[in-house]
Write a protein that holds these residues in place. Structure first.
Motif, PDB file in Angstrom:
ATOM      1  N   LEU A  55       0.822  -1.205   0.000  1.00 15.91           N
ATOM      2  CA  LEU A  55       0.000   0.000   0.000  1.00 15.91           C
ATOM      3  C   LEU A  55       0.860   1.261   0.000  1.00 15.91           C
ATOM      4  CD1 LEU A  55      -2.870  -0.927   2.474  1.00 15.91           C
ATOM      5  CD2 LEU A  55      -3.033  -0.615   0.013  1.00 15.91           C
ATOM      6  N   GLY A  56       1.955   1.253   0.770  1.00 15.59           N
ATOM      7  CA  GLY A  56       2.819   2.421   0.795  1.00 15.59           C
ATOM      8  C   GLY A  56       3.405   2.741  -0.566  1.00 15.59           C
ATOM      9  N   VAL A  57       3.851   1.707  -1.284  1.00 16.24           N
ATOM     10  CA  VAL A  57       4.415   1.913  -2.619  1.00 16.24           C
ATOM     11  C   VAL A  57       3.323   2.314  -3.609  1.00 16.24           C
ATOM     12  CG1 VAL A  57       5.607   0.793  -4.536  1.00 16.24           C
ATOM     13  CG2 VAL A  57       6.321   0.324  -2.185  1.00 16.24           C
ATOM     14  N   ARG A  58       2.189   1.630  -3.559  1.00 15.93           N
ATOM     15  CA  ARG A  58       1.123   1.891  -4.517  1.00 15.93           C
ATOM     16  C   ARG A  58       0.540   3.291  -4.377  1.00 15.93           C
ATOM     17  NH1 ARG A  58      -1.848  -2.038  -7.269  1.00 15.93           N
ATOM     18  NH2 ARG A  58      -3.135  -0.261  -7.905  1.00 15.93           N
ATOM     19  N   MET A  59       0.476   3.813  -3.156  1.00 24.10           N
ATOM     20  CA  MET A  59      -0.068   5.159  -2.990  1.00 24.10           C
ATOM     21  C   MET A  59       0.773   6.192  -3.734  1.00 24.10           C
ATOM     22  SD  MET A  59      -1.640   5.498   0.864  1.00 24.10           S
ATOM     23  CE  MET A  59      -0.159   5.019   1.718  1.00 24.10           C
ATOM     24  N   VAL A  60       2.091   6.006  -3.741  1.00 20.56           N
ATOM     25  CA  VAL A  60       2.954   6.904  -4.503  1.00 20.56           C
ATOM     26  C   VAL A  60       2.713   6.717  -5.996  1.00 20.56           C
ATOM     27  CG1 VAL A  60       5.341   7.548  -5.005  1.00 20.56           C
ATOM     28  CG2 VAL A  60       4.691   6.924  -2.674  1.00 20.56           C
ATOM     29  N   ASP A  61       2.662   5.463  -6.446  1.00 26.16           N
ATOM     30  CA  ASP A  61       2.463   5.185  -7.871  1.00 26.16           C
ATOM     31  C   ASP A  61       1.090   5.638  -8.362  1.00 26.16           C
ATOM     32  OD1 ASP A  61       4.977   4.092  -7.899  1.00 26.16           O
ATOM     33  OD2 ASP A  61       4.288   2.012  -7.700  1.00 26.16           O
ATOM     34  N   GLU A  62       0.085   5.623  -7.464  1.00 26.65           N
ATOM     35  CA  GLU A  62      -1.261   6.069  -7.844  1.00 26.65           C
ATOM     36  C   GLU A  62      -1.406   7.587  -7.780  1.00 26.65           C
ATOM     37  OE1 GLU A  62      -3.624   4.334  -9.045  1.00 26.65           O
ATOM     38  OE2 GLU A  62      -2.934   2.281  -8.671  1.00 26.65           O
ATOM     39  N   GLY A  63      -0.349   8.276  -7.338  1.00 30.82           N
ATOM     40  CA  GLY A  63      -0.386   9.730  -7.302  1.00 30.82           C
ATOM     41  C   GLY A  63      -1.015  10.333  -6.069  1.00 30.82           C
ATOM     42  N   PHE A  64      -1.147   9.543  -4.982  1.00 31.09           N
ATOM     43  CA  PHE A  64      -1.691  10.104  -3.748  1.00 31.09           C
ATOM     44  C   PHE A  64      -0.700  11.124  -3.186  1.00 31.09           C
ATOM     45  CE2 PHE A  64      -4.564   6.357  -2.206  1.00 31.09           C
ATOM     46  CZ  PHE A  64      -5.126   6.281  -3.473  1.00 31.09           C
ATOM     47  N   ASP A  65      -1.206  12.267  -2.764  1.00 29.78           N
ATOM     48  CA  ASP A  65      -0.374  13.240  -2.079  1.00 29.78           C
ATOM     49  C   ASP A  65       0.138  12.635  -0.776  1.00 29.78           C
ATOM     50  OD1 ASP A  65      -0.479  15.690   0.116  1.00 29.78           O
ATOM     51  OD2 ASP A  65       0.372  16.292  -1.804  1.00 29.78           O
ATOM     52  N   VAL A  66       1.345  13.030  -0.361  1.00 33.55           N
ATOM     53  CA  VAL A  66       1.932  12.438   0.837  1.00 33.55           C
ATOM     54  C   VAL A  66       1.098  12.753   2.076  1.00 33.55           C
ATOM     55  CG1 VAL A  66       3.482  14.385   1.285  1.00 33.55           C
ATOM     56  CG2 VAL A  66       4.085  12.114   2.124  1.00 33.55           C
ATOM     57  N   GLN A  67       0.461  13.920   2.105  1.00 34.07           N
ATOM     58  CA  GLN A  67      -0.413  14.239   3.237  1.00 34.07           C
ATOM     59  C   GLN A  67      -1.610  13.299   3.266  1.00 34.07           C
ATOM     60  OE1 GLN A  67      -1.637  18.329   3.350  1.00 34.07           O
ATOM     61  NE2 GLN A  67      -2.722  18.108   5.305  1.00 34.07           N
ATOM     62  N   VAL A  68      -2.164  13.012   2.107  1.00 37.94           N
ATOM     63  CA  VAL A  68      -3.273  12.063   2.015  1.00 37.94           C
ATOM     64  C   VAL A  68      -2.809  10.668   2.424  1.00 37.94           C
ATOM     65  CG1 VAL A  68      -4.864  10.932   0.408  1.00 37.94           C
ATOM     66  CG2 VAL A  68      -4.462  13.402   0.249  1.00 37.94           C
ATOM     67  N   SER A  69      -1.606  10.294   2.012  1.00 42.63           N
ATOM     68  CA  SER A  69      -1.059   8.988   2.385  1.00 42.63           C
ATOM     69  C   SER A  69      -0.958   8.845   3.892  1.00 42.63           C
ATOM     70  CB  SER A  69       0.322   8.794   1.740  1.00 42.63           C
ATOM     71  OG  SER A  69       0.248   8.838   0.334  1.00 42.63           O
ATOM     72  N   GLY A  70      -0.575   9.934   4.567  1.00 39.59           N
ATOM     73  CA  GLY A  70      -0.502   9.895   6.023  1.00 39.59           C
ATOM     74  C   GLY A  70      -1.853   9.643   6.657  1.00 39.59           C
ATOM     75  N   VAL A  71      -2.896  10.262   6.120  1.00 41.95           N
ATOM     76  CA  VAL A  71      -4.237  10.050   6.647  1.00 41.95           C
ATOM     77  C   VAL A  71      -4.691   8.621   6.406  1.00 41.95           C
ATOM     78  CG1 VAL A  71      -6.661  10.728   6.414  1.00 41.95           C
ATOM     79  CG2 VAL A  71      -4.868  12.474   6.374  1.00 41.95           C
ATOM     80  N   VAL A  72      -4.421   8.099   5.205  1.00 43.31           N
ATOM     81  CA  VAL A  72      -4.804   6.723   4.881  1.00 43.31           C
ATOM     82  C   VAL A  72      -4.159   5.747   5.862  1.00 43.31           C
ATOM     83  CG1 VAL A  72      -4.617   4.871   3.164  1.00 43.31           C
ATOM     84  CG2 VAL A  72      -5.212   7.193   2.433  1.00 43.31           C
ATOM     85  N   MET A  73      -2.876   5.921   6.101  1.00 43.46           N
ATOM     86  CA  MET A  73      -2.177   5.011   6.999  1.00 43.46           C
ATOM     87  C   MET A  73      -2.605   5.188   8.450  1.00 43.46           C
ATOM     88  SD  MET A  73      -0.583   2.955   5.267  1.00 43.46           S
ATOM     89  CE  MET A  73       0.539   2.493   3.954  1.00 43.46           C
TER      90      MET A  73
END
Length: 442
Positions: free
Chosen positions: A52-70
């Motif tokens: 999920l961590g790798v895919r969020m970057v590849d899917e173009g999720f903003d890093v702030q959004v990635s933090g919320v997801v995690m």
């Protein structure tokens, strides 16, 4: 099992599948079968986390959004035990485990067909909820299967399986392209298969559900201020490290192999350094050990912050960072139990786990926002801040308050940071310290 005599007797709620026979997992073979199922669960969890961590970057999720997801995973984990304990008394351990494992397995696969930040946030929340419930079931079985003689060994194996499985799962990311569905499918299979050995080891009965008391935050702070503040910030540290390591490594340009090693090394470091640090804390004032370990963790994170992005020099430092930050939770919990009055230890441990969970939710959210503003390298500076705040607060308490005498300091309690309060009962430590023997905090 019998809790230490100096601790409060928890309320026992008979479970539904306990009506006719004796406690379920008994004997060495059955216990190891239970560990096998838990190992598969943790490998699947680690693999899912890394992908999920790798895919969020590849899917173009903003890093702030990635933090919320995690962070949503830790929010689900925080809520899970509250509801699952109620279910255990109604339908029993085996049914609860089967239901949660099936739901968690399905959640992993749904990531493939519902790809957007909102859906993944919901899925991570549900997955965290399921994992918390599965921890409760496994730990209550281990607790019931352990005797006074085997508790220490059981807890040691539990630590190894928990951290080792998590690290191995993250290493598996190198076996396939994270943008393909294979790794999601493998993670789902591992979570599903975790129930098979447990079902074969179990009969129709299950251990009783022991509902632990809780301690109010105000009382917690009066009893062990270092424990409350330290556990909050160490929870934030773990949330950042577990939630955003894959995001950082992918954005920093690590290849698949180095990314896998980068993610797995903190868990390996925790396995290697947990017991040496614990041994030292049993022979020196524990708060002083907490201070030194927090300072060393902050210094290691600072070195990582000035290391060029993508450099292989970061790998051994990640080993050291994990080996310092994960034992910090056990050190702070042990300190809290040292200062807890007889009869209050289980309440203190339960509240510690919840405070740690709150920190783990806040950590990735705040760190993700900072990384989005200041760049990927601020991942490490956030870890410098959380560990530095622990060190600063402990330093202030060293000046303001006398230490617990070594003669009454209890043994180190090595538990995974994501454990539930059922794991605390696996320790055989005598909780004998009375607050009347300690000076009141000034």
């Amino acid at each position: 099992m019998n809790d230490p005599p100096s601790d409060a007797a928890p309320t026992v709620v008979p479970s539904a599948d306990q009506a006719h026979v004796h406690p379920i997992v008994r004997g060495g073979v059955a216990l190891w079968t239970l560990f096998l199922g838990f190992a598969m669960l943790m490998v699947g969890n680690g693999l899912n986390l890394a992908v999920l961590g790798v895919r969020m970057v590849d899917e173009g999720f903003d890093v702030q959004v990635s933090g919320v997801v995690m962070a949503c995973y830790f929010a689900g984990f925080l809520l899970g035990p509250v509801l699952v304990i109620r279910w255990l008394s109604g339908v029993g351990h085996i049914r609860v485990f089967a239901s949660l494992a099936s739901l968690a397995s399905c959640v992993v696969l749904v990531h493939l067909v519902w790809v957007n930040p909102f859906s993944w946030s919901v899925l991570r929340f549900v997955f965290g909820f399921c994992m918390a419930g599965l921890y409760v079931v496994v730990e209550s079985w281990l607790n019931d299967a352990s005797t006074v003689r085997t508790r220490g060994r059981t807890l040691a194996v539990y630590m190894i399986v928990s951290m080792g499985g998590l690290g191995l799962g993250q290493l598996l990311i190198v076996t396939s392209d994270p943008n393909e569905p294979v790794l999601f499918v493998v993670a789902s299979i591992l979570v599903s298969m975790s129930f098979v050995p447990i079902a074969l080891a179990a009969t129709t009965d299950a251990p009783p559900v022991r509902v632990s008391p809780t301690m109010r935050l105000r009382e917690f702070y009066r009893t062990a201020p270092t424990g409350l503040v330290g556990i909050l910030f160490v929870g934030a540290s773990h949330g950042i490290l577990l939630g955003l390591s894959a995001v950082y490594a992918t954005r920093a340009g690590f290849g698949p192999g180095p990314t896998a090693v980068f993610l797995a090394l903190p868990a390996v470091g925790a396995l290697v350094l947990q017991w040496p640090i614990g041994w030292v804390s049993d022979h020196l004032p524990r708060r002083s050990v907490i201070f030194v370990v927090a300072v060393m963790a902050a210094a290691t994170a600072a070195l990582l912050g000035v290391t060029p992005e993508g450099s292989s020099a970061a790998l051994p430092m990640m080993f050291l960072l994990g080996g310092l930050t994960f034992p910090l939770y056990s050190l702070l919990l042990s300190h809290t139990l040292d200062r807890s009055a007889p009869g209050a230890a289980m309440g203190a441990s339960g509240t510690s786990l919840r405070v740690n969970g709150v920190g783990a939710v806040l950590g990735p959210i705040i760190a993700g926002a900072i990384m989005a503003t200041l760049g990927e390298t601020s991942f490490f500076w956030c870890l410098v801040a959380t560990h530095g705040l622990i060190a600063l607060y402990v330093a202030s308490r060293l000046v303001a308050e006398d230490a617990v005498p070594l003669s009454v300091q209890g043994p180190f309690v090595p538990v995974p940071a994501r454990a539930t309060d059922f794991a605390i009962r696996l320790t055989s430590r005598p909780l004998k310290v009375s607050r009347s023997r300690l000076r009141r905090p000034r």
